[in-house]
Design an enzyme around this catalytic site. Structure first.
Site, PDB file in Angstrom:
ATOM      1  N   SER A 154       0.810  -1.220   0.000  1.00  0.00           N
ATOM      2  CA  SER A 154       0.000   0.000   0.000  1.00  0.00           C
ATOM      3  C   SER A 154       0.842   1.269   0.000  1.00  0.00           C
ATOM      4  O   SER A 154       0.309   2.362  -0.175  1.00  0.00           O
ATOM      5  CB  SER A 154      -0.939   0.007   1.222  1.00  0.00           C
ATOM      6  OG  SER A 154      -0.202   0.045   2.420  1.00  0.00           O
ATOM      7  N   LYS A 189      -6.089   4.449   8.330  1.00  0.00           N
ATOM      8  CA  LYS A 189      -4.988   5.264   7.793  1.00  0.00           C
ATOM      9  C   LYS A 189      -5.380   6.739   7.723  1.00  0.00           C
ATOM     10  O   LYS A 189      -4.603   7.622   8.121  1.00  0.00           O
ATOM     11  CB  LYS A 189      -4.603   4.738   6.415  1.00  0.00           C
ATOM     12  CG  LYS A 189      -3.926   3.379   6.433  1.00  0.00           C
ATOM     13  CD  LYS A 189      -3.638   2.871   5.039  1.00  0.00           C
ATOM     14  CE  LYS A 189      -2.916   1.519   5.097  1.00  0.00           C
ATOM     15  NZ  LYS A 189      -2.656   0.967   3.752  1.00  0.00           N
TER      16      LYS A 189
END
Length: 811
Positions: free
Chosen positions: A666, A709
């Site tokens: 990611s 996140k």
């Protein structure tokens, strides 16, 4: 190089183009509205599990399939309702199935080391045991009383008289001859003595001593002759005694048989249709004659003991050990074994200490889960099953052979600790293993027999489609759980909050999380807050309080990390711009909680042909998937920029201040943008954080943990002060995964924070640098001063430098 926000220059075209990339507040979270739903005040009993049609169909087929080998492996994560669905499905099928037969162990009278198994119809096991107990009571009442009856005593006396008559007749013959010799015969008990007679009177020792020597010698000779004659007439005395003992034994046996035959007659008639019971009763009746004769005849064995001792002897020798017995209307058993060690699964033989010696008997055979589940269903946790030694191989052996054998698991190692070898019991059971995916695939790969024995896979999904029917079922389940657990009543708003929480757990606005137990736990915790607040019902505010309290309890580590960012220990900028530096986003998992946190990624670029070096991989902190993401960067550079010249570059990528293992791809979008920034000397806005995976063609791919996140970076920006410049860039494919907290939505609505969704690397570069990325024209060229133009120019410059160096070395 650090630049202030004022140093940025955005072209009007770029600003206009990026308006559709910014997500509005209503796209950042699902808002559930149940106003059109009819929520019952008294919810009905909920379905066993929500939205698992594939798993349910597999279970139904596996349960219905009677052939061997169609055992079931239930694959899924804990908390998805696996056990609830399994138990419900199996219980329903078990009620329609006949109850299995009862099994008991009894003494093998010919070989006590090998107890025999007695099979009885369902419901007869404990009844048979009670009948044997009553038989023992009847025996204690009968013996030794029957030996004190007049009939028995008369027969016994007659036999003893017959023996006495034989004996007396022989002694009379000797007495008659002795009188002819003027000698008297005396009998004391079983001894015979002689004395001289004079004038019809017996001489004593003093008178005998006055006789002449010749008379005394004559008397001794006569006594010797009489003793010899006595021996002749009593030569058959041992035979008479043997005959008496045999006749008395036969009398005892006849008496015992006459006494116990009526006791067994009723039992033989009651169990005449049960072969094993009739066989055991016949063997017991034969063996019982010897036991009574040895222990209960007056003057023998236990004659002087109280009835408790006698009863213990009879119980230990004759009472059956009932292993398992179900009533006829109970249906088939459904057994869950939570601790599947070898003895708990296959049964064990227990021992007692008698004067320092360990002894056992058939009465100390204990059943295992296989005995209790025989004829039904056995549920076992696959991870625990594989943890304990010998259990997996033993289970396979039992299923293949179709029988349960109680033995020591250490026998295969040559350690014999068992003194009994019980008769095997036929096995007919369907085993249901419950475990995660990795256990299933591990068994499938390493054990070739696994698929032959567990042919049915019930695969539980981790997500449930959020359709109308599922929402009705979910709401009903939550309402019912709140009532059953005593937490209280749920308001409509509370149910809406629970649905939203479940979607957040699933990281998908269109799906519930299959971990329904998480929501059920939240109801209990929210009930506590509602009672503290004196509320009559659990409302959304109480659900929010429970979630906030749980986050606070698990929030020590993220709070420490945030404090280190604020005091500068961990270097993260949220304003200005920098070349070769970017804020990536990570998710940290500690225990049962996870949270997001920004991490600085830096890149340096310099001439050379070493390629892109992943520092994390070089020091063995980067795991395989992260290293794959870094390697894709080379493919992207070659595809987009190095079509007309060789790709020659040296670059180093590092996740700064990271001291643990890093996995996942990611960060590849952030790493690429940072690499292009270092390559083109284009500053990157530090008020942005980036997450996303890319492929070699520059398409941005979805990642996990998007909510954590975003919230991790938002917390840092909020603590430093929201300026309206801070933002997060996520993949466009993750828009459906957004379930952000209310505080983030409010900040976005006020223009203090932004979330952008990009589909390509170029879109991310334009947001981060404020410059146009540029697209290829009909001649295959990028516009001057665009990011891509600068990247090609710099790469070509490095490539030319490499060629010149090569020529100089060759020249």
């Amino acid at each position: 190089m650090i630049l202030k926000p004022a140093d940025f220059y955005f072209e009007a075209q770029s600003v206009c183009m990026h308006k559709d990339l910014k997500l509005p507040p209503d796209a950042l979270r699902l808002s559930v509205d149940l106003s059109g739903f009819d929520l019952p005040e008294t919810p009905k009993a909920p379905t066993p599990i929500l939205g698992q049609p594939r798993a349910q169909a597999a279970l139904e087929f596996g349960v219905a399939m009677p052939n061997p080998g169609y055992n079931i492996f239930v694959m899924g994560e804990p908390g998805t309702g696996r056990l609830s669905l399994i138990t419900s499905q199996l219980s329903e099928a078990a009620q329609k199935s006949p109850a299995p037969p009862a099994f008991a162990y009894a003494d093998n009278f010919s070989n006590p080391r090998e107890p025999v198994a007695v099979c009885l119809p369902a419901g007869y096991g404990h009844e048979f045991g009670k009948d044997i107990d009553k038989l023992i009571d009847d025996l204690l009442a009968t013996f030794p009383a029957v030996f004190e009856s007049p009939a028995y005593q008369q027969k016994k006396s007659a036999l003893e008289r017959q023996f006495s008559q034989h004996y007396n007749a022989a002694i009379d013959l000797v007495d008659e001859r002795a009188r002819a010799m003027n000698i008297a015969l005396f009998r004391e008990s079983e001894s015979v003595t002689f004395a001289p007679l004079r004038d019809g009177k017996t001489l004593d020792e003093d008178q005998f001593a006055l006789l002449s020597q010749a008379e005394r010698e004559q008397f001794h000779k006569q006594v010797e002759a009489l003793e010899e004659y006595l021996g002749d007439v009593l030569i058959e005395l041992p035979q008479w005694r043997r005959e008496l003992v045999e006749k008395l034994r036969q009398l005892d046996c006849d008496t015992i048989k006459q006494a116990i035959d009526p006791l067994f007659a009723a039992l033989q008639e009651k169990y005449q249709h049960i072969e094993d019971a009739v066989s055991f009763l016949s063997d017991m009746q034969v063996h019982l004659s010897t036991t009574v004769s040895d222990y209960f005849v007056p003057g023998r064995g236990l004659d002087n003991r109280d009835n408790s001792v006698k009863r213990l002897v009879l119980t230990e020798q004759y009472a059956p050990n009932i292993l398992v017995d179900y009533q006829a209307n109970d249906g088939a058993p459904v057994i869950y074994e939570p601790h599947p060690i070898y003895q708990n699964l296959f049964g064990r033989i227990e021992y007692i200490n008698e004067q320092g010696t360990l002894v056992t008997s058939y009465r100390r055979i204990s059943p295992g889960a296989l005995h209790r589940a025989n004829g039904g269903y056995l549920i076992i946790d696959a991870e625990k099953l594989l943890t304990y030694p010998f259990v997996w191989e033993g289970l396979k052996r039992a299923l293949k052979s179709g029988r349960i054998e109680i033995e020591s698991p250490y026998a295969e190692l040559g350690i014999n600790t068992t003194t009994l070898k019980p008769q095997v019991i036929p096995l007919n059971v369907k085993v249901v293993l419950v475990g995660p995916r990795d256990i299933y695939y591990l068994l499938e790969e390493l054990d070739p027999e696994f698929n032959e024995m567990f042919r049915i896979l019930a695969d539980f999904d981790t997500q449930i489609p959020r359709d109308v029917e599922a929402m009705h079922q979910f709401a009903n389940l939550m309402l019912r759980q709140a009532i059953d657990s005593g937490a209280g009543l749920l308001t409509r708003n509370a149910v809406e909050a629970l649905i939203e929480h479940s979607c957040r757990l699933a990281e998908n606005q269109q799906y519930f999380s299959a971990r329904i137990n998480d929501c059920l736990e939240i109801i209990g915790e929210a009930g506590l807050f509602s009672r503290k607040n004196g509320a009559a019902q659990i409302d959304r505010s109480h659900i929010d309080q429970a979630l906030a309290a749980r986050e606070y309890r698990n929030g020590r580590v993220p709070e420490v990390i945030l404090e280190e960012m604020l005091d500068g220990t961990i270097l993260i900028d949220t304003e200005g711009a920098a070349i070769g530096k970017i804020n990536g986003l990570t998710v940290l998992e500690i225990g049962g909680s996870s949270f997001g946190a920004p991490a600085r990624i830096t890149v340096t670029v310099y001439p050379g042909s070493r390629g892109i070096v992943d520092i994390e991989r070089e020091v063995e902190l980067g795991q395989a998937i992260h290293s794959k993401g870094v390697m894709i960067l080379t493919g992207y550079l070659g595809h987009c920029y190095a079509q007309q010249f060789p790709l020659a570059i040296s670059a180093s990528i590092a996740v700064e201040q990271s001291y643990g293992y890093i996995d996942g791809d990611s960060a590849s979008l952030a790493e690429l943008c940072c690499l292009i920034s270092a390559l083109t000397r284009a500053p990157v806005r530090q008020s942005f954080a980036v997450t996303g995976s890319i492929n070699q063609y520059g398409e941005v791919q979805a990642i996990g943990g998007v909510n954590e996140k975003i919230e991790g970076f938002f917390r840092l920006c909020q603590a430093r002060g929201l300026t309206g410049e801070q933002a997060v860039i996520i993949p466009a494919a993750n828009k459906r995964n957004l379930m952000l907290k209310q505080e983030v939505l409010e900040a976005v609505g006020q223009g203090l924070f932004s979330v952008y969704a990009v589909a390509t690397v170029d879109e991310a570069l334009e947001l981060l640098t404020g410059e146009l990325a540029g697209t290829l024209d009909h001649e295959g060229l990028y516009p001057d001063n665009s990011i891509n133009f600068k990247a090609i120019s710099r790469l070509k410059e490095i490539s030319d430098m490499a060629n010149e160096d090569a020529k100089e070395e060759g020249g």
